[in-house]
Design an enzyme around this catalytic site. Sequence first.
Site, short mmCIF file in Angstrom:
data_model
loop_
_atom_site.label_atom_id
_atom_site.label_comp_id
_atom_site.label_asym_id
_atom_site.label_seq_id
_atom_site.Cartn_x
_atom_site.Cartn_y
_atom_site.Cartn_z
N HIS A 136 0.86 -1.20 0.00
CA HIS A 136 0.00 0.00 0.00
C HIS A 136 0.88 1.23 0.00
O HIS A 136 2.09 1.14 0.18
CB HIS A 136 -0.99 -0.02 1.16
CG HIS A 136 -0.38 0.12 2.52
ND1 HIS A 136 0.41 -0.86 3.10
CD2 HIS A 136 -0.46 1.12 3.44
CE1 HIS A 136 0.77 -0.46 4.31
NE2 HIS A 136 0.28 0.74 4.53
N HIS A 139 1.46 3.93 1.85
CA HIS A 139 2.01 4.71 2.97
C HIS A 139 3.53 4.82 2.90
O HIS A 139 4.22 3.88 2.50
CB HIS A 139 1.58 4.10 4.30
CG HIS A 139 0.13 4.37 4.63
ND1 HIS A 139 -0.59 3.62 5.53
CD2 HIS A 139 -0.72 5.33 4.17
CE1 HIS A 139 -1.83 4.10 5.61
NE2 HIS A 139 -1.93 5.13 4.79
N HIS A 163 4.73 -4.71 10.70
CA HIS A 163 5.14 -4.02 11.93
C HIS A 163 5.24 -4.99 13.11
O HIS A 163 4.47 -5.95 13.18
CB HIS A 163 4.12 -2.93 12.32
CG HIS A 163 4.09 -1.76 11.40
ND1 HIS A 163 4.92 -0.68 11.54
CD2 HIS A 163 3.33 -1.51 10.30
CE1 HIS A 163 4.67 0.21 10.58
NE2 HIS A 163 3.71 -0.28 9.80
N ASP A 204 -0.11 -3.83 6.23
CA ASP A 204 -0.78 -3.32 7.42
C ASP A 204 -2.24 -3.76 7.46
O ASP A 204 -3.09 -3.06 8.02
CB ASP A 204 -0.72 -1.78 7.44
CG ASP A 204 0.67 -1.25 7.73
OD1 ASP A 204 1.59 -2.05 7.97
OD2 ASP A 204 0.84 -0.01 7.71
N ASP A 213 5.91 4.71 5.04
CA ASP A 213 6.79 3.76 5.74
C ASP A 213 6.87 2.41 5.00
O ASP A 213 7.57 1.49 5.44
CB ASP A 213 6.35 3.56 7.21
CG ASP A 213 4.97 2.95 7.35
OD1 ASP A 213 4.04 3.42 6.68
OD2 ASP A 213 4.82 1.99 8.14
N HIS A 214 6.17 2.32 3.85
CA HIS A 214 6.25 1.12 3.01
C HIS A 214 6.82 1.42 1.62
O HIS A 214 7.14 0.50 0.88
CB HIS A 214 4.85 0.48 2.87
CG HIS A 214 4.25 0.11 4.20
ND1 HIS A 214 4.09 -1.19 4.60
CD2 HIS A 214 3.83 0.88 5.23
CE1 HIS A 214 3.57 -1.21 5.83
NE2 HIS A 214 3.41 0.04 6.23
N HIS A 251 -7.40 -0.78 5.48
CA HIS A 251 -6.37 0.13 6.02
C HIS A 251 -6.18 1.28 5.03
O HIS A 251 -6.18 2.45 5.41
CB HIS A 251 -5.08 -0.65 6.22
CG HIS A 251 -3.92 0.17 6.69
ND1 HIS A 251 -3.86 0.74 7.93
CD2 HIS A 251 -2.74 0.51 6.06
CE1 HIS A 251 -2.72 1.41 8.06
NE2 HIS A 251 -2.02 1.28 6.94
FE FE Z 1 2.82 0.78 8.09
ZN ZN Z 2 0.15 1.67 6.52
#
Ligand code: FE
Ligand code: ZN
Length: 257
Positions: free
Chosen positions: A55, A57, A168, A130, A59-60, A113
Amino acid sequence: MMEVRTIHAFDDNYIWLIGCQGRPEVAIVDPGDADPVIARLEQDGLKPVAILITHHHGDHTGGIAELLARYPIPVYGPAQERIRQLSHPLKEGDVVELAGCGLRLSVLDTPGHTRGHICYMGEGALFCGDTLFAAGCGRLFEGSAEQMHRSLEKIRALPDQTLVYCAHEYTEANLRFACIAEANNPDTLARRDEVAHLRRQGQDTVPSLLGREKLTNPFLRSHIPSLQQAAEAWVGHALHNPVEVFATVRNWKDALD
Ligand code: FE
Ligand code: ZN
């Protein structure tokens, strides 16, 4: 035989390298940061052949540009999300074959998410970003509770022996909540103690077994009457179906975070 390597990023992110035993080719799952990935590729003499994104985001996805500057490799990810460097948009039923080792991963649409979140499934492993966490699930940032519930039901239908590679390390906090929501679930209590012990020793709790998630993850258990009763007690009114139970348990956890 599939081999998965673990890379730690930021405070609690996991970046996974998927390859075949004895071969250098690997796919990089959700590289939020390029530096630890490059270090590991060089240290282990690996050859990246693809980037797989679950996805959009940061942090990915934050490490994609830097990785592409070094390695001109395809970037797979959700067709429903805007990710600038995506070369191969994917949707449910698509299959990604890793160059070199021939490993095949199939795509599941798992919105909730985010609107277009996807998971990758193959060789008894699920790379779920996530969507599902060990003993928890992702927050509903873009999708509805109904969508997320449907996505998690899709995952719950997979075999118990499936290894869950989420993005995570949230397991200990998730189990604190799980033990509130299901104070009388012996599997949950046992898992909390086990995970607390692992974390004290600095060990990872991911991947986990999907069978264990089915027994202890409240977000896969909206159909369980005792969890429904606990959710009704928390919200103060009757709940009429598993989607309402799921939505309530998600709100309950959000209220405590
Ligand atoms: Fe994440
Ligand atoms: Zn995420």
